[in-house]
Design a protein around this motif. Structure first.
Motif, PDB file in Angstrom:
ATOM      1  N   ARG A  61      46.885  65.490  47.456  1.00  0.00           N
ATOM      2  CA  ARG A  61      47.307  66.054  46.534  1.00  0.00           C
ATOM      3  C   ARG A  61      46.609  68.122  46.878  1.00  0.00           C
ATOM      4  NH1 ARG A  61      51.166  64.378  45.745  1.00  0.00           N
ATOM      5  NH2 ARG A  61      51.537  62.603  44.338  1.00  0.00           N
TER       6      ARG A  61
ATOM      7  N   SER B 285      44.819  67.893  49.662  1.00  0.00           N
ATOM      8  CA  SER B 285      43.897  68.281  51.210  1.00  0.00           C
ATOM      9  C   SER B 285      45.637  68.129  51.835  1.00  0.00           C
ATOM     10  CB  SER B 285      43.961  66.987  51.824  1.00  0.00           C
ATOM     11  OG  SER B 285      44.574  66.008  52.118  1.00  0.00           O
ATOM     12  N   LEU B 286      46.683  68.738  51.467  1.00  0.00           N
ATOM     13  CA  LEU B 286      48.181  68.962  52.046  1.00  0.00           C
ATOM     14  C   LEU B 286      48.677  70.797  50.591  1.00  0.00           C
ATOM     15  CD1 LEU B 286      49.988  65.892  51.800  1.00  0.00           C
ATOM     16  CD2 LEU B 286      49.020  66.883  53.124  1.00  0.00           C
ATOM     17  N   ASN B 287      48.577  71.584  51.555  1.00  0.00           N
ATOM     18  CA  ASN B 287      49.384  72.814  51.308  1.00  0.00           C
ATOM     19  C   ASN B 287      50.512  72.945  50.171  1.00  0.00           C
ATOM     20  OD1 ASN B 287      50.141  75.574  50.380  1.00  0.00           O
ATOM     21  ND2 ASN B 287      49.342  76.075  52.724  1.00  0.00           N
ATOM     22  N   PRO B 288      50.317  73.026  48.703  1.00  0.00           N
ATOM     23  CA  PRO B 288      51.370  72.575  47.891  1.00  0.00           C
ATOM     24  C   PRO B 288      52.844  73.661  48.294  1.00  0.00           C
ATOM     25  CG  PRO B 288      49.620  74.323  47.021  1.00  0.00           C
ATOM     26  CD  PRO B 288      49.541  73.554  48.357  1.00  0.00           C
ATOM     27  N   ARG B 289      51.786  74.476  48.813  1.00  0.00           N
ATOM     28  CA  ARG B 289      54.078  75.538  49.314  1.00  0.00           C
ATOM     29  C   ARG B 289      54.356  75.577  50.792  1.00  0.00           C
ATOM     30  NH1 ARG B 289      54.780  79.109  45.686  1.00  0.00           N
ATOM     31  NH2 ARG B 289      53.228  78.560  44.202  1.00  0.00           N
ATOM     32  N   MET B 290      53.702  74.684  51.719  1.00  0.00           N
ATOM     33  CA  MET B 290      54.452  74.185  53.320  1.00  0.00           C
ATOM     34  C   MET B 290      54.877  72.624  53.092  1.00  0.00           C
ATOM     35  SD  MET B 290      51.222  75.336  55.630  1.00  0.00           S
ATOM     36  CE  MET B 290      51.751  74.441  56.860  1.00  0.00           C
TER      37      MET B 290
ATOM     38  N   GLU C 227      51.082  71.646  62.043  1.00  0.00           N
ATOM     39  CA  GLU C 227      50.411  72.938  61.663  1.00  0.00           C
ATOM     40  C   GLU C 227      49.263  72.961  63.232  1.00  0.00           C
ATOM     41  OE1 GLU C 227      47.760  73.510  58.704  1.00  0.00           O
ATOM     42  OE2 GLU C 227      46.864  75.086  59.580  1.00  0.00           O
TER      43      GLU C 227
ATOM     44  N   HIS D 244      54.652  67.838  46.703  1.00  0.00           N
ATOM     45  CA  HIS D 244      54.655  66.662  44.409  1.00  0.00           C
ATOM     46  C   HIS D 244      55.543  65.829  45.009  1.00  0.00           C
ATOM     47  CE1 HIS D 244      58.515  69.289  43.893  1.00  0.00           C
ATOM     48  NE2 HIS D 244      57.693  70.276  44.699  1.00  0.00           N
TER      49      HIS D 244
END
Lengths: 623, 295, 317
Positions: A446, A448-453, A461, A494
């Motif tokens: 959780r 390690s990943l940007n929650p808004r991308m 990226e 999420h």
């Protein structure tokens, strides 16, 4: 009624009301027995309802829960007791040990006071008597210097000691039943063995029944008398530990055991799919959608309970299955690797890391005091093309710091050489290019990943940063390589599971076309079945594409499954480095031997015979 | 001291507010909060902007003969001591209040965000210097600073905007800085850096979207803060100067004549201040809850 | 612990120095300078020159700054331009009144906040907590000066229960303590309402948070009653953030009390600040601003120290 059992659950069901909606059944007709002086292990993955079972027994369920069935403690049905009576049972007849003792103990009350409180409450003895009792208990659980340590606060204890203190508290009134809810998760392998040996000794000594709740099958075998496997709120298989481990009968149990990594194992069994949603449980067998022996009738028939065999199983098709050969995983294309003759891709020479202590600031500067500690010292390692180097060590051994140093995330001395070029003084853009050669997969999917991308953007990226325009197709290919469907491209982190998130992180690392991928505990936050699938994936990627890994983990079993070389780290120093098979067969250092002894499932097929260290139950590392 | 030591000066306003209003969001439901806030804000703003269409009386016309009229069909909210129509003054006062508060809030938002990001992402020495300055400014509540500065010059509307805007950013700046520091240590930022992401790339693609809800939330609250501060200042006679109307000034006029019991000169102005602050707070919380739900 | 206090004291010193510098230069860099504000905008240049000489304002700005700092260190705060009394005396008199107001208001609101917060924390998510929350929200968004004015309007003017303001009644020849307290009631209640609204919610939230922690489950599993768990285990941990809040809330509640003192004509520091601001009496304004700065810094330090004492994890570091 009295047949030597301390605790008997009879058709216990629990349902929870979520919000204003309907009742959601979470536990369905659990029958479970704990005998006097015996240990029953309640095993299940996260979400299977283990902890709910323990809460139901001591009747500390959330307000919105409804319980039915009978819970017999000796000759009393706990569910029929009035509240006042139930309170007297708690702590006196049932002792509880929880996961994460640091949170389970009140941080601002001395440990001694918390133990005395439990004793005085039920016995009405004087404070002095309680203190004497607490000293006794500390001796019993193997905490040295009891008188002094009773006056300490929980944060002053080390992890293992804290759990011992917790056990001492649960034993204060010599209960008939001890419920231990994941007491060892978060502890490393050696400490786990110590706690389990302690529990074993104590239950024999006090003729006490123990209900041991865990997600980790590998630690159950040696210590439990009975095993009870839960899946999605239902019992799937139960019986004596010996019979269970010799010949598991339920498809789920078999898959679970097959998912446990061991050395020399060719392939782990991964269970496809995920735990069913509690609000939309399958009508028939709850494991049916993921079952390898699935038949149409499983979908709508309540699984028949078969207790004719060595263990009892809730599966209608046991008879058919036993005759069928257990499903074997596909052997990977080239299991046996050619010797390490590849080019050296990463070389670490004399690496050391100092950790600067924070918040000392002005005063330390004025007094000229030393404000750093050496967390890593003199590390030399070599990684060849296509190889997997496993770094194993307990928490605090500096293994994560080593990973961070390799990734250039922390300052270090010594040198890290990639493709023959050492990091050092170089231009900023050159340094950026060099860093791209080493990619990383972190422990917490959780974080390690940007929650808004969106997933697609996350994987893209590295490609975009490299200035590539046409990355859409590449992203699709990368996702395909890590076994993900292109459907999740537009999802947010999420909305995907932990295992999927970890695959996305791997895809992102692959996108940068690295020389080396550092995997920092990549599977330790995942369930056994998901972990198996991920380990298989890593193994395949390594073998097919010649990726080079550095795999950092506390889990020797997982490391030995994919690593070609293992390095053992302790207190910031390398204890031992060697080829996996050789190291497992003939561990050089005493510490390695202990670690290995504590890490494997005994007697599993294909397991290298291990030299077992003498298990010192009361041995503790003083804090 | 442990590494988790809290900084010595923290703006508490944001924390308490956030706590209180998140509670409201829980009980009203995420939609309810935003809807209630928006409806309230629309009412307040349209009262101030469209009011003059319905209330033709001039807020400045003096009719000594009509002094101290309680509310009636002729004067909906009565008249003041020199016979000015209270409703007209309430509308005009609202317009002035909003015309000053909103630009001031925008100014404070920009200054605070830029300052916070510079401290949080710049080199360590810059952070240290900026934080020292912030500590000094935060050692005084904004209202005290405002009184201090307002006493130095009798401010015009434009100066008031500058004054309010430049005294109320430190809380936001510290928040943005702390948030930026907390977020930049997260694994996805490390991963991005490993792929070659520079500081600007990380700030733009990673930090800003993650911090955005907190920014919006606090930005909305800034509007409420400015309305309160401006009203307080005008109430003290240091803000908008009579005869120009303002909600704070109306309250002050009412208090000065309190012995003759002019409730209509006190209650409406106070209620308007209360409503507009509550509206901004509800909107801010609604937006925050919604964006948290979305992720 | 001691190391922490020392470090904190040193950094507080730096903070205050910056603050003093800002205050000095702001006050002296205004158009016209203090002489104009005393003599009025139409003063002749000669008169201004004369006054500047008298006040020592002809020296260079740096010299004045050093002198001012020097005087400050010796506790000399100068003379009020208007009232012609030593600032120290003026501020001292008012400070006593403010402290009385502030201390009783804090006592009142902390007690109330604990009681309300406990109810709110226990009944979290159900109607009593929701009702309390709604009230807290209302009082929180309510400007103090509006609440104060309403109190005067109804409790003093209409129903004549309490005096409208000041600290003593003119009609009584010997105003005793009782009379003083009667005057104190309305300002205290007004300040306390503001404080209670934020503190009680904060405390309620931390009670709720603590109740959800694992050690509560452990304590219940030991067989303790809910009440025992609440008072022996939860309260101790939940009070800790409240202490921080009280320390940190100080300047904010103080700023609120400036408004309250103005509304009630209560002769405290806030009232003095207001009067001086209206008449541009810089020595007094500067002194009060600095004093508030000091108190804020001390309030923060106090919160940190008490927190350190309450939390064994920090005490033993």
């Amino acid at each position: 009624m009295n047949d030597g059992s301390v605790l008997r659950l009879n058709n216990v069901s629990v349902a929870l009301r979520r919000g204003r909606g309907d009742m959601v059944p979470l536990l369905d007709q659990i029958c479970l027995t704990v005998n006097q002086g015996e240990m029953t292990a309640l095993v299940g993955e996260s979400g299977s309802g283990k902890t709910l079972t323990s809460s139901a027994i001591i009747r500390l369920l959330p307000r919105n829960a409804r319980v039915s069935g009978q819970i017999w403690l000796g000759n009393t049905d706990l569910l029929r007791l009035p509240h006042g009576e139930m309170r007297k049972i708690r702590g006196r007849d049932i002792g509880m040990v929880f996961q994460n003792p640091l949170a389970a103990l009140n941080p601002s009350v001395r440990v001694g006071a918390q133990i005395r409180e439990a004793y005085r409450l039920h016995t009405g003895e004087s404070d002095h008597a309680a203190w004497v009792r607490a000293c006794e208990l500390f001796d019993e659980v193997g905490i040295a210097n009891a008188k002094k340590r009773l006056g300490d606060y929980p944060h002053q204890f080390s992890g293992g000691m804290r759990q011992r203190a917790m056990i001492a508290m649960a034993l204060a009134c010599s209960p008939k039943l001890l419920i231990a809810d994941e007491p060892t998760s978060g502890l490393d392998a050696i400490l786990t063995r110590q706690i389990l040996s302690l529990l074993t000794r104590l239950r024999h000594e006090f003729r006490m029944g123990v209900l041991f709740i865990t997600h980790d099958l590998s630690i159950v075998q040696k210590y439990a008398d009975q095993v009870h496997v839960l899946y999605a709120g239902r019992s799937v298989e139960w019986g004596s530990s010996e019979a269970f481990f010799n010949a598991p009968r339920h498809p789920y149990s078999r898959a679970l055991l097959g998912a446990l990594p061991g050395p020399g194992q060719i392939r782990l069994t991964a269970i496809s799919g995920a735990l069913p949603d509690p609000e939309a449980m399958p009508l028939g067998c709850r494991f049916a959608p993921r079952c390898a022996y699935h038949k149409a009738e499983c979908d709508w028939c309540y699984p028949k309970i078969d207790n004719k065999g060595t263990t009892s199983v809730a599966c209608g098709r046991v008879e058919d299955i036993v005759s069928v050969h257990p499903p074997k995983g596909m052997p990977s294309p080239q299991y046996f690797r050619s010797a390490n003759d590849g080019a050296v891709i990463l070389k670490i020479e004399g690496l050391g890391v100092d950790y600067r202590l924070p918040a000392r600031g002005i005063l330390t500067a004025l007094t000229g005091g030393k404000n750093s500690i050496r967390v890593l010292d003199d590390i030399d390692l070599t990684l060849r093309y296509g190889e997997c180097l496993g770094i194993v060590g307990e928490s605090g051994s500096g293994k994560s710091t080593l990973g961070r140093a390799i990734l250039q995330m922390v300052p270090y001395d010594g040198s890290v050489i990639v493709d023959g070029i050492a990091f050092g003084r170089m231009t900023r853009s050159r340094r950026k290019m060099m860093r791209r050669r080493i990619q990383v997969v972190f422990q917490d999917p959780r974080e390690s990943l940007n929650p808004r991308m969106r997933i697609g953007d996350i994987v893209a990226e590295p490609l975009r940063l490299a200035g590539e325009r046409e990355y859409r197709e590449q992203v699709r290919r990368l996702l395909d390589r890590v076994g993900l469907h292109a459907r999740i491209l537009d999802k947010f982190p999420h909305a995907i599971s932990g295992g999927q998130a970890q695959r996305v992180a791997i895809a992102r690392a692959l996108a940068a076309k690295p020389a080396v991928i550092v995997l920092d505990e990549p599977t330790s936050s995942l369930d056994v079945s998901t972990q198996a699938a991920l380990l298989n994936l890593l193994k395949d990627l390594g073998h097919q594409d010649g990726l080079s890994y550095i795999l950092i983990s506390h889990d020797v079993a997982a490391i030995s499954y994919i690593a070609d070389t293992i390095a053992v780290l302790r207190s910031g120093r390398l204890i031992e480095v060697g080829a996996t098979a050789a190291l497992l067969a003939v561990p050089g250092a005493e510490y390695t031997r202990q670690l290995l002894a504590a890490s494997f499932l005994y007697g599993k097929k294909g397991t290298v015979q291990l030299a077992v260290a003498p298990n010192s139950g009361s041995m503790g590392i003083p804090s | 001291m442990s590494g988790t030591t809290t900084p010595s000066f923290r703006p508490i306003g944001g924390r308490v507010r956030r706590a209180i209003f998140s509670g409201v969001a829980e009980s009203l439901g995420e939609r309810g909060t935003l809807t209630a806030g928006t409806v309230l804000a629309t009412l307040v703003v349209s009262f101030c902007l469209l009011g003059p269409i319905f209330c033709r009386a001039s807020p400045y016309a003096i009719h000594v003969g009509d002094a101290y009229y309680p509310p009636s069909s002729q004067f909906f909210l009565g008249t003041d001591q020199i016979g000015r129509d209270e409703l007209a003054r309430l509308i005009a006062g609202g317009y002035t209040t909003l015309a000053v508060s909103i630009p001031a809030a925008i100014l404070a938002f920009i200054v605070g965000t830029v300052f916070g990001f510079s401290a949080g992402l710049g080199p360590i020495w810059l952070d240290k210097v900026l934080m020292r300055v912030l500590d000094a400014v935060l050692a005084l509540p904004a209202l005290i600073l405002l009184i201090f500065f307002a006493s130095l010059l009798t401010p015009s509307s434009f100066q008031l905007i500058l004054l309010l805007g430049l005294t109320s950013w430190p809380g936001l700046a510290r928040l943005v800085r702390n948030e930026a520091i907390a977020q930049r240590g997260r694994d996805f930022v490390h991963a991005s850096r490993q792929c070659g992401g520079g500081t600007f790339h990380i700030a733009w693609t990673h930090l800003l979207p993650v911090i955005a809800p907190v920014l919006v939330f606090n930005g909305t609250f800034l509007v409420g803060d400015q309305i309160l501060a401006l009203s307080a200042l005008s109430f003290l006679g240091l803000g908008i100067q009579p005869p120009e109307a303002s909600w704070g000034g109306l309250l002050q006029a009412g208090l000065n004549l309190v012995v003759v019991d002019p409730w209509w000169m006190i209650v409406p102005a106070g209620v308007m201040i209360f409503l507009s602050i509550a509206a901004t707070n509800l909107i801010g919380q609604g937006i925050l809850t919604r964006s948290e739900e979305a992720v | 612990m001691i190391r922490m206090i020392l470090t904190r004291l040193i950094s507080s010193f730096f903070t205050l120095t910056i603050l003093i510098t800002i205050v000095f230069f702001m006050a002296h860099a205004t158009p016209g300078g203090p002489a104009f504000s005393i003599l009025g905008q139409k003063a002749t240049p000669q008169a201004v020159e004369q006054l500047n000489q008298k006040l020592g304002l002809t020296a260079s700005l740096w010299r004045q700054y050093v002198m001012w700092f020097w005087h400050l260190l010796h506790g000399q705060l100068g003379y009020s331009y208007l009232l012609n009394r030593p600032v120290r005396q003026l501020v001292g008199d008012c400070m006593v009144n403010t402290l009385a107001l502030y201390a009783s208001a804090m006592l009142f609101s902390v007690t109330l906040a604990i009681a309300i917060g406990l109810i709110q924390g226990i009944t979290w998510g159900r109607w009593p907590a929701n009702l309390i929350r709604l009230l807290e929200l209302c009082f929180y968004a309510m400007p103090t000066f509006f609440v104060g004015t309403l109190m005067i309007l109804y409790l003093s003017v209409k129903w004549r229960i309490f005096p409208t303001g000041g600290i003593s009644s003119v009609r009584i020849s010997d105003p005793g303590l009782l009379d003083y307290m009667r005057h104190l009631v309305l300002p205290v209640v007004t300040v306390a309402l503001l404080g209670t609204a934020s503190l009680s919610y904060y405390f309620g939230a931390s009670v709720h948070e603590e109740l959800g922690k694992d050690y509560v489950r452990t304590a219940l599993a030991k067989g303790l009653t809910f009440r025992a768990v609440l008072f022996r285990h939860v309260l101790r941990n939940a009070l800790r953030p409240l202490v921080t809040m009280v320390g940190l809330a100080f300047p904010y509640i103080f700023a609120g009390s400036v408004m309250v003192e103005t509304v009630f004509n209560y002769p405290g520091l806030g009232y003095l600040l207001w009067r001086s601001a209206l008449s541009q009496d810089y020595p007094v304004i500067s002194a009060i601003v600095l004093l508030i700065g000091c108190l804020t810094v001390l309030g923060n330090l106090f919160a940190d120290i008490v927190n350190g004492l309450l939390d064994p994890r920090e005490r033993y570091e």
